[in-house]
Scaffold this motif. Structure first.
Motif, mmCIF file in Angstrom:
data_model
loop_
_atom_site.group_PDB
_atom_site.id
_atom_site.type_symbol
_atom_site.label_atom_id
_atom_site.label_comp_id
_atom_site.label_asym_id
_atom_site.label_seq_id
_atom_site.Cartn_x
_atom_site.Cartn_y
_atom_site.Cartn_z
ATOM 1 N N ARG A 1 -3.497 3.656 -2.404
ATOM 2 C CA ARG A 1 -3.612 2.724 -3.523
ATOM 3 C C ARG A 1 -2.682 1.525 -3.306
ATOM 4 N NH1 ARG A 1 -5.354 4.490 -8.582
ATOM 5 N NH2 ARG A 1 -5.235 2.248 -9.083
ATOM 6 N N GLU B 1 0.847 -1.198 0.000
ATOM 7 C CA GLU B 1 0.000 0.000 0.000
ATOM 8 C C GLU B 1 0.878 1.242 0.000
ATOM 9 O OE1 GLU B 1 -3.230 2.347 2.856
ATOM 10 O OE2 GLU B 1 -2.511 0.354 3.415
ATOM 11 N N PRO C 1 -5.716 -3.040 -9.991
ATOM 12 C CA PRO C 1 -7.137 -2.820 -10.238
ATOM 13 C C PRO C 1 -7.970 -3.401 -9.106
ATOM 14 C CG PRO C 1 -6.338 -4.645 -11.569
ATOM 15 C CD PRO C 1 -5.147 -4.080 -10.858
ATOM 16 N N GLU C 2 -9.216 -3.045 -9.075
ATOM 17 C CA GLU C 2 -10.127 -3.526 -8.039
ATOM 18 C C GLU C 2 -10.235 -5.055 -8.090
ATOM 19 O OE1 GLU C 2 -14.797 -2.864 -6.629
ATOM 20 O OE2 GLU C 2 -13.912 -1.639 -8.235
ATOM 21 N N GLY C 3 -10.243 -5.658 -6.924
ATOM 22 C CA GLY C 3 -10.449 -7.103 -6.851
ATOM 23 C C GLY C 3 -9.189 -7.945 -6.862
ATOM 24 N N SER D 1 -5.920 -9.071 -4.890
ATOM 25 C CA SER D 1 -5.382 -9.068 -3.532
ATOM 26 C C SER D 1 -3.887 -8.768 -3.547
ATOM 27 C CB SER D 1 -5.624 -10.425 -2.870
ATOM 28 O OG SER D 1 -4.792 -11.419 -3.454
ATOM 29 N N GLN E 1 -7.307 -9.799 -12.472
ATOM 30 C CA GLN E 1 -8.640 -9.243 -12.236
ATOM 31 C C GLN E 1 -9.715 -10.011 -12.998
ATOM 32 O OE1 GLN E 1 -9.675 -5.379 -13.930
ATOM 33 N NE2 GLN E 1 -10.657 -4.775 -12.012
#
Length: 342
Positions: free
Chosen positions: A75, A63, A128-130, A132, A302
């Protein structure tokens, strides 16, 4: 902060070190996950790094907690570990893996087996989102695998043989599956690795010590030979088998780090000539504006073309480093990817 600091060959210490300070053009990353690469084992136990002490670790994600651009704070990102010089011919062509004077997190400068690391902002691969942090920490092997797969030239309806069922070999197989490659033959020399590959859905995994690899290739290709063979172990014997099993006009991708000198029998060398094979080297990955294996890798995480969490067989905290490294160095158990999770 706490870190794994290599003070000399065989002298890896979990100790307190100064927290890095972010310089202009850098962000401060709170490391969330970092994998142990196979190349880290000789770094710790036999070869060392370029200077001592060195904090090792080049497969990582975390992070962003400090940055010049406040929009980046919070982010998640993985990090391309190679720091190109930016001036040589290769860099001018964005072929950073071929840079003549590169630096590298985790070997030539401090890496990510630590609570924090200051990294170049331009080396970030934002998540991107999703996706880990544990998946993202496998961006480096996923990008290396994609780079090798692209060198293979195979596609729908083809046969790809991958010699070596390690993390990168299995990720190459996942890229091949996503691309519609018809036959994906995975080769190892132990039953546990073959069984692991089969559990992941690769039915054409084989133990070359117990089964006839040549007969399998002949059967699935109806006698033509594999379109491409990827050598992923760095051993002369498997390199020779790849040359023998490639079809006339086929390709052999040399991917494995050599264990020592590489040599070929005369008859095997003749096969390169008589079959007019193409031998291709692959190293590292692309991270440019035109071709970027890293962006493709995290996108594939993703959209689930890649299932990397299934390859993480062991997780440890950073202070459990002795157990983690002994597992790999002494081969105490079958492993694919061993990872520190913070």
């Amino acid at each position: 902060m706490m870190a794994l600091n290599l003070h000399g060959v065989g002298d890896l210490r979990y100790e307190e070190v100064p927290r890095p300070e972010r310089k202009p053009g850098e962000v401060l990353l709170k490391v969330k996950a970092v994998g142990i690469c196979g190349s880290d084992i000789p770094r710790v136990f036999s070869k060392g790094t370029y200077h001592f002490p060195t904090i090792i670790g080049h497969e990582f994600a975390g992070e962003i907690v400090e940055a010049e651009d406040s929009a980046l704070v919070g982010r998640g990102a993985s990090v391309f570990p190679l720091l190109p010089c930016g001036h040589c011919e290769a860099c001018n062509q964005e072929q950073y893996a071929r840079c003549a004077n590169y630096d590298y997190y985790g070997s030539r400068r401090d890496g990510a087996m630590a609570e924090y690391l200051a990294v170049k902002q331009e080396n970030l691969c934002l998540l991107p989102e999703g996706v880990s942090y544990e998946e993202a920490a496998m961006s480096e092997p996923a990008a290396v695998a994609l780079h090798a797969f692209r060198k293979s030239g195979v596609g729908q309806g083809d046969t790809l043989l991958i010699y070596g069922i390690g993390a990168i070999g299995l990720i190459v197989a996942q890229w091949a599956k996503a691309a519609g490659v018809k036959n994906i033959i995975l080769v190892a020399r132990t039953d546990d690795k073959v069984e692991f590959a089969k559990k992941l859905g690769f039915s054409l995994a084989i133990n070359a010590k117990k089964e006839d690899l040549g007969k399998l290739v002949e059967k699935v290709t109806e006698g033509r030979g594999a379109d491409t063979c990827i050598e992923g172990t760095g051993a002369s014997e498997s390199w020779a088998e790849c040359i023998c099993l490639a079809k006339p006009g086929g390709r052999v991708v040399c991917m494995g780090n050599p264990l020592g000198g590489m040599s070929l029998p005369q008859d095997t060398y003749w096969k390169i000539l008589r079959k007019e094979l193409t031998l291709v080297g692959t190293w590292n990955s692309s991270f440019g504006s035109r071709e970027n294996d890293w962006r493709e890798a995290v996108q594939a995480m993703q959209d689930k073309r890649l299932d990397l969490e299934s390859l993480i067989t062991h997780k440890f905290s950073l202070d459990e480093y002795k157990e983690a490294f002994a597992l790999m160095h002494e081969r105490r158990d079958m492993y694919c990817k061993v990872m520190f999770v913070m």
